[in-house]
Design a protein around this motif. Structure first.
Motif: not given
Ligand SMILES: *Cc1c(COP(=O)(O)O)cnc(C)c1O
Length: 390
Positions: A59-61, A85-86, A89, A131, A157, A159-160, A187, A189, A192, A199
């Protein structure tokens, strides 16, 4: 509206027969977890973003967790980041036993304001976690200037931000993930730009980091299980260090490889939709539209508008939902959540809080038609009119 689902959702994954077929082949191949598909996905992702190394994780996490560990974030350290942020982070900082130190955002871009950075640093600062919020690249050049002056690592970060970029010195677009800082974390998810269900991916220039990510994601094992499986000699593995199970499966990676082939087209569609939103929404009085700095190329993972201050966010959103359009409130702030009650806030975060309270995210997805988009704009316009009269 009588249907149980809104006619226009906030997002929609672009998964088709080709992805289903790729997953099916892996399922029937006899090797379903991290293996040849993950390796191929990594090579292809690295090529797309122009990074020497790419390591896939669950995952992104989990990508963010390993990135912070790699740059030496340990218990008692501080990591400067945004609250806006989500929540993952901020959570990953705490997985390391470190404390997140929150900096406010620039209200125009929803990204970390580099002017506030130096005053957030202390002797304990081990990293800056910036981010690329909603796919909009943050001001990495300014952030890296401050970080390098203080010898502090920077983690992106991203992720997006798969498919986003920044303008390089030569006028060419450099993809996010090259990476510009020490490590970039992606990420996959379903919310995204491209998805594998769940993933993540880590990109870096540091070979040592990449090798470390590969051990950590597989329980800290001395030998990859693909190597053991393929060996004609008996191999006894060992566990020299604490590790995790942060693997991506080959089923997911096979889907990711197809998604990656679609990336350029998906981003082109999103950018067209965002341009069109910016054109037609400019007619709604008092609405503040998102800004793309001249050096940034967003993948427009989300399109976030700021409502006129006198309009109640929840009421506007409810009116839109009643007419079949799903929205989300502005990006959350970790420091306002109960899980963060014991994490001190050292700098005021007025722009972060206002963005959460006065912004809404409008539906945007590659399959969205102009008709869908016009319905969103119509619903927003009439919601704003109704709420301002009420
Ligand atoms: C979605 C997101 C994450 C987490 O990603 P996952 O794949 O859902 O674990 C982390 N940071 C930001 C900014 C995100 O938008």
């Amino acid at each position: 509206m009588s249907e149980s689902h809104p006619a226009i959702p906030i997002a929609k994954p672009d998964l088709y027969e080709e992805e289903a077929e790729a997953a099916r082949s892996v399922i029937l191949s006899g090797w379903v977890t991290q293996g040849p598909e993950v390796a191929a996905f990594e090579t292809e992702f690295a090529a797309v973003v122009g990074s020497p190394y790419a390591c896939a994780v669950s995952s992104g996490t989990t990508a963010l967790h390993l990135a912070l560990l790699a740059v030496g974030v340990r218990p008692g350290d501080e990591v400067v980041t945004v609250s806006h942020s989500f929540i993952a982070t901020a959570n990953v900082v705490r997985y390391c036993g470190a404390t997140p130190v929150f900096v406010d955002i620039d209200p125009a871009t929803f990204n970390l304001d580099p002017h506030l950075l130096s005053r957030a640093l202390s002797r304990r600062t081990q990293a800056i976690l910036c981010v690329h919020q909603m796919g909009m690249p943050c001001d990495l050049a300014a952030i890296l200037d401050v970080a390098r002056a203080h010898g502090i690592a920077v983690i992106e970060d991203a992720a997006c931000a798969t498919g986003s970029g920044v303008l390089g010195g030569d006028g060419q677009i450099e993809p996010i993930g090259r990476p510009h800082a020490d490590v970039a974390c992606f990420s996959f998810h379903p919310r995204k730009a491209i998805t594998t269900g769940d993933g993540g991916m880590l990109t870096t220039r540091e070979r040592g980091f990449d090798e470390q990510f590969r051990r950590w994601r597989q329980h800290g094992m001395s030998v990859a299980d693909t190597v053991r499986h393929a060996s004609s000699q008996v191999i006894f593995e060992s566990y020299p260090q604490l590790g995790y199970n942060y693997r991506l499966t080959d089923i997911q990676a096979a889907v990711g490889r197809i998604q990656l082939k679609r990336l350029e087209d998906l981003v082109r569609r999103r950018r067209r939709l965002a341009d069109r939103y910016s054109e037609v929404l400019s007619e709604i009085p008092g609405l503040v539209l998102p800004v793309e700095p001249s050096w940034a190329r967003s993948n427009w993972q989300s399109y976030c508008v700021r409502l006129p201050a006198e309009l109640d966010q929840r009421t506007v959103m409810q009116h839109m939902l009643d007419s079949g359009v799903s929205t989300r409130r502005g990006v959350m702030c970790a420091h306002r959540e109960p899980a963060y009650a014991d994490v001190p806030v050292r700098q005021p975060l007025p722009h972060s809080e206002a963005a959460q309270d006065h912004c809404i995210l409008l539906p945007i997805y590659a399959q969205m038609t102009e008709k869908n988009q016009d319905a969103v704009v119509g619903a927003l316009r009439s919601a704003c009119e109704k709420v301002s009269k009420a």
